[in-house]
Design a protein around this motif. Sequence first.
Motif, mmCIF file in Angstrom:
data_model
loop_
_atom_site.group_PDB
_atom_site.id
_atom_site.type_symbol
_atom_site.label_atom_id
_atom_site.label_comp_id
_atom_site.label_asym_id
_atom_site.label_seq_id
_atom_site.Cartn_x
_atom_site.Cartn_y
_atom_site.Cartn_z
ATOM 1 N N VAL A 60 -8.780 -1.584 3.182
ATOM 2 C CA VAL A 60 -9.017 -1.201 1.784
ATOM 3 C C VAL A 60 -8.548 -2.336 0.870
ATOM 4 O O VAL A 60 -9.252 -2.738 -0.053
ATOM 5 C CB VAL A 60 -8.272 0.111 1.435
ATOM 6 C CG1 VAL A 60 -8.331 0.388 -0.056
ATOM 7 C CG2 VAL A 60 -8.863 1.273 2.198
ATOM 8 N N SER A 111 -0.973 -4.710 -10.357
ATOM 9 C CA SER A 111 -0.307 -5.943 -9.904
ATOM 10 C C SER A 111 0.286 -6.737 -11.055
ATOM 11 O O SER A 111 1.252 -7.483 -10.851
ATOM 12 C CB SER A 111 -1.293 -6.821 -9.132
ATOM 13 O OG SER A 111 -1.767 -6.123 -8.004
ATOM 14 N N LEU A 150 -6.126 -2.217 -8.741
ATOM 15 C CA LEU A 150 -5.332 -3.263 -8.073
ATOM 16 C C LEU A 150 -4.867 -4.291 -9.093
ATOM 17 O O LEU A 150 -3.699 -4.691 -9.113
ATOM 18 C CB LEU A 150 -6.161 -3.925 -6.970
ATOM 19 C CG LEU A 150 -5.525 -5.136 -6.279
ATOM 20 C CD1 LEU A 150 -4.224 -4.766 -5.581
ATOM 21 C CD2 LEU A 150 -6.488 -5.737 -5.252
ATOM 22 N N SER A 160 0.845 -1.188 0.000
ATOM 23 C CA SER A 160 0.000 0.000 0.000
ATOM 24 C C SER A 160 0.882 1.241 0.000
ATOM 25 O O SER A 160 1.798 1.358 0.808
ATOM 26 C CB SER A 160 -0.894 -0.031 1.236
ATOM 27 O OG SER A 160 -1.730 1.099 1.251
ATOM 28 N N ASN A 161 0.579 2.156 -0.916
ATOM 29 C CA ASN A 161 1.353 3.394 -1.046
ATOM 30 C C ASN A 161 1.318 4.167 0.273
ATOM 31 O O ASN A 161 0.246 4.426 0.828
ATOM 32 C CB ASN A 161 0.742 4.224 -2.190
ATOM 33 C CG ASN A 161 1.560 5.439 -2.538
ATOM 34 O OD1 ASN A 161 2.110 6.120 -1.667
ATOM 35 N ND2 ASN A 161 1.651 5.731 -3.825
ATOM 36 N N LYS A 183 -5.292 4.164 -1.152
ATOM 37 C CA LYS A 183 -6.069 3.551 -2.250
ATOM 38 C C LYS A 183 -5.163 2.994 -3.344
ATOM 39 O O LYS A 183 -5.622 2.287 -4.233
ATOM 40 C CB LYS A 183 -7.004 4.600 -2.860
ATOM 41 C CG LYS A 183 -8.152 4.972 -1.941
ATOM 42 C CD LYS A 183 -9.125 5.901 -2.608
ATOM 43 C CE LYS A 183 -10.227 6.265 -1.631
ATOM 44 N NZ LYS A 183 -11.147 7.251 -2.194
ATOM 45 N N ASP A 184 -3.890 3.339 -3.288
ATOM 46 C CA ASP A 184 -2.938 2.835 -4.278
ATOM 47 C C ASP A 184 -2.323 1.552 -3.730
ATOM 48 O O ASP A 184 -1.378 1.588 -2.950
ATOM 49 C CB ASP A 184 -1.862 3.899 -4.546
ATOM 50 C CG ASP A 184 -0.796 3.417 -5.520
ATOM 51 O OD1 ASP A 184 0.241 4.097 -5.642
ATOM 52 O OD2 ASP A 184 -0.986 2.356 -6.162
ATOM 53 N N ILE A 185 -2.899 0.416 -4.106
ATOM 54 C CA ILE A 185 -2.454 -0.871 -3.576
ATOM 55 C C ILE A 185 -2.071 -1.784 -4.725
ATOM 56 O O ILE A 185 -2.586 -1.626 -5.840
ATOM 57 C CB ILE A 185 -3.545 -1.550 -2.724
ATOM 58 C CG1 ILE A 185 -4.884 -1.575 -3.472
ATOM 59 C CG2 ILE A 185 -3.697 -0.852 -1.398
ATOM 60 C CD1 ILE A 185 -5.999 -2.266 -2.724
ATOM 61 N N MET A 186 -1.196 -2.710 -4.465
ATOM 62 C CA MET A 186 -0.812 -3.661 -5.506
ATOM 63 C C MET A 186 -0.162 -4.884 -4.867
ATOM 64 O O MET A 186 0.120 -4.895 -3.668
ATOM 65 C CB MET A 186 0.133 -3.025 -6.519
ATOM 66 C CG MET A 186 1.446 -2.561 -5.971
ATOM 67 S SD MET A 186 2.381 -1.754 -7.297
ATOM 68 C CE MET A 186 3.933 -1.449 -6.467
#
Lengths: 71, 221
Positions: B58, B16, B12, A31-32, A37-40
């Motif tokens: 989130v 990713s 996401l 998570s940024n 909200k910037d997740i990856m």
Amino acid sequence: MNNMEIITFGDKDYYILKEKESNGINYIYLSNVDNPKDIMIRKSSNKDKDLYVPLDGENEFNKACLLLFKN
Amino acid sequence: MKDDMRDASQRLRNNSISGESARRNKTLSERQIRRKEARRLENEKEEKRGQRLKYLLVAVTTAASIILGTTGVSAINNEMVVNGMIDDFQEEVVSDNTFRTNNHQNFWYDYQNIAISLNDYAKENGLSECQTMYLCEHALAWNKDVEEDQMNELLKFTDYKNLDNFLQENGFKNKADFENQMKAELPIVDHINEEQTKLDEMQNNRENSLEQESGKSRGGM
């Protein structure tokens, strides 16, 4: 003192929220630091376990999402 | 809200499967993290765990919406799944630890025994401690007014001692945070467990079939 691990992609810092291992591959959920909200998700490279790379498409992405909930 | 979730899911997914690679590089101390947060959130101060939970919630609910989207499970089904899991817990743990009062007008729980059963139940059903606690909370409570009192009674027999400690030590800001996260997680865990059971059955069938074939070929020799 509790520390949080950070990994930097480009010029952005991401918290490492969770790690999950599956079949020798380490998946990390990120998570940024400046924007929740910037997740990856990234995974460890086969050739270099300390290098985290994007996932190989939709199937691996779905698998990584499922892993997040596995105990 | 739905559009926001859809956009978040798409982000996401896209983030990713494409983008940059990187190595682990640094660790921020708690103080450095707090300074970053204070700058970003202006005067708002949050506990490190509470903030981490917000990020995680989130991520969890976004990932949940993706999984539920790909498996075609609706919100109504999710509620049914969770209710089913609560019923199972009720049947397997709570029923055996429910007793009538002497005048038969009321009943009481053996909270100590229920607390002891939690770990085993979690392991047998592939659940986390928090997920099991959620099921327990809802299996015990006959109405919302007594939920917290009952949880405190139960938690006296655990290392947490009370609900506030349980929530704090597991990184939940409050009970609502705990509830929301468990409601997102439990349908997914149920789905994973179901898929695992199917895989195990397929594997067993395959092994049995190979054994039978091997037996036939030996007999034919």
